[in-house]
Design a protein around this motif. Structure first.
Motif, PDB file in Angstrom:
ATOM      1  N   LYS A 258     -10.122  -2.161  -7.589  1.00 45.19           N
ATOM      2  CA  LYS A 258      -9.645  -1.163  -8.563  1.00 45.19           C
ATOM      3  C   LYS A 258      -8.151  -1.225  -8.838  1.00 45.19           C
ATOM      4  O   LYS A 258      -7.674  -0.611  -9.780  1.00 45.19           O
ATOM      5  CB  LYS A 258      -9.984   0.252  -8.078  1.00 45.19           C
ATOM      6  CG  LYS A 258     -11.454   0.514  -7.854  1.00 45.19           C
ATOM      7  CD  LYS A 258     -12.212   0.533  -9.155  1.00 45.19           C
ATOM      8  CE  LYS A 258     -13.669   0.899  -8.901  1.00 45.19           C
ATOM      9  NZ  LYS A 258     -14.453   0.940 -10.116  1.00 45.19           N
ATOM     10  N   GLY A 259      -7.418  -1.922  -7.981  1.00 46.16           N
ATOM     11  CA  GLY A 259      -5.964  -1.957  -8.108  1.00 46.16           C
ATOM     12  C   GLY A 259      -5.333  -0.823  -7.317  1.00 46.16           C
ATOM     13  O   GLY A 259      -5.964   0.204  -7.073  1.00 46.16           O
ATOM     14  N   PRO A 260      -4.067  -1.024  -6.934  1.00 42.47           N
ATOM     15  CA  PRO A 260      -3.395  -0.033  -6.094  1.00 42.47           C
ATOM     16  C   PRO A 260      -3.292   1.362  -6.699  1.00 42.47           C
ATOM     17  O   PRO A 260      -3.522   2.355  -6.012  1.00 42.47           O
ATOM     18  CB  PRO A 260      -1.997  -0.632  -5.870  1.00 42.47           C
ATOM     19  CG  PRO A 260      -2.146  -2.080  -6.126  1.00 42.47           C
ATOM     20  CD  PRO A 260      -3.242  -2.209  -7.145  1.00 42.47           C
ATOM     21  N   GLU A 261      -2.945   1.456  -7.964  1.00 37.41           N
ATOM     22  CA  GLU A 261      -2.738   2.777  -8.574  1.00 37.41           C
ATOM     23  C   GLU A 261      -4.004   3.637  -8.505  1.00 37.41           C
ATOM     24  O   GLU A 261      -3.965   4.785  -8.064  1.00 37.41           O
ATOM     25  CB  GLU A 261      -2.282   2.614 -10.032  1.00 37.41           C
ATOM     26  CG  GLU A 261      -1.897   3.926 -10.683  1.00 37.41           C
ATOM     27  CD  GLU A 261      -1.340   3.718 -12.076  1.00 37.41           C
ATOM     28  OE1 GLU A 261      -1.593   4.583 -12.923  1.00 37.41           O
ATOM     29  OE2 GLU A 261      -0.669   2.701 -12.318  1.00 37.41           O
ATOM     30  N   THR A 262      -5.117   3.074  -8.911  1.00 33.32           N
ATOM     31  CA  THR A 262      -6.391   3.809  -8.863  1.00 33.32           C
ATOM     32  C   THR A 262      -6.799   4.082  -7.426  1.00 33.32           C
ATOM     33  O   THR A 262      -7.250   5.182  -7.092  1.00 33.32           O
ATOM     34  CB  THR A 262      -7.494   3.014  -9.587  1.00 33.32           C
ATOM     35  OG1 THR A 262      -7.102   2.832 -10.946  1.00 33.32           O
ATOM     36  CG2 THR A 262      -8.825   3.725  -9.528  1.00 33.32           C
ATOM     37  N   ALA A 263      -6.647   3.084  -6.562  1.00 36.84           N
ATOM     38  CA  ALA A 263      -7.033   3.241  -5.161  1.00 36.84           C
ATOM     39  C   ALA A 263      -6.206   4.325  -4.476  1.00 36.84           C
ATOM     40  O   ALA A 263      -6.763   5.200  -3.803  1.00 36.84           O
ATOM     41  CB  ALA A 263      -6.890   1.915  -4.425  1.00 36.84           C
TER      42      ALA A 263
END
Length: 152
Positions: free
Chosen positions: A46-51
């Motif tokens: 999901k990528g860092p921001e979403t995670a």
């Protein structure tokens, strides 16, 4: 003798039931490790921001009883924290346990040298308000360390 055996049996049964109830209220070492691995996979997909947003959600899928995910960069800066969003952005290297142990430095050192591990320290349990032994499992994932702790 029969009364003693009956008393002993009831006592042992009560002890087993109370231990299983206690265990149900607290996460285990295996569950902490599994949550860290799940969190790393979530960051990758999901990528860092979403995670990180999901990790910070106290009602989200990365909070289970007293288990939660926190993420720090390799300099000790908190990037996500499932129990207390006010800690995001703080330098965790300044944290010390009640014995003045710099446990975040230990986590970072092991993460950088071995990639993963466990670090023990004493920390206030938010449920009991008592200082308890805590053990945190962590894995280095790229330029961050993903962690989850358990109370012993």
């Amino acid at each position: 003798m029969h009364k003693f055996l009956k008393f002993l049996t009831i006592g042992l049964f009560s002890l087993l039931v109370s231990q299983s109830i206690f265990a149900a209220e607290h996460g285990t070492a295996q569950e902490a490790e599994a949550m860290v691995k799940k969190a790393i996979a979530y960051i990758k997909s999901k990528g860092p921001e979403t995670a990180y947003a999901e990790f910070n959600n106290t009602k989200g899928s990365f909070t289970d009883r007293d288990l939660y995910i926190f993420v720090i960069d390799l300099n000790g800066k908190d990037l996500a924290h499932g129990a207390n969003a006010k800690l995001i952005g703080k330098d965790f290297r300044t944290l010390r346990d009640v014995d003045n142990k710099a446990f975040i430095d230990d986590i970072l050192s092991v993460a950088k040298s071995k990639g993963k591990g466990w670090v023990d320290y004493k920390w206030p349990n938010p449920s009991t308000k008592e200082i308890e032994m805590k053990s945190t499992y962590f894995e280095k994932a790229g330029d961050v360390v993903v962690a989850c702790g358990i109370y012993k």
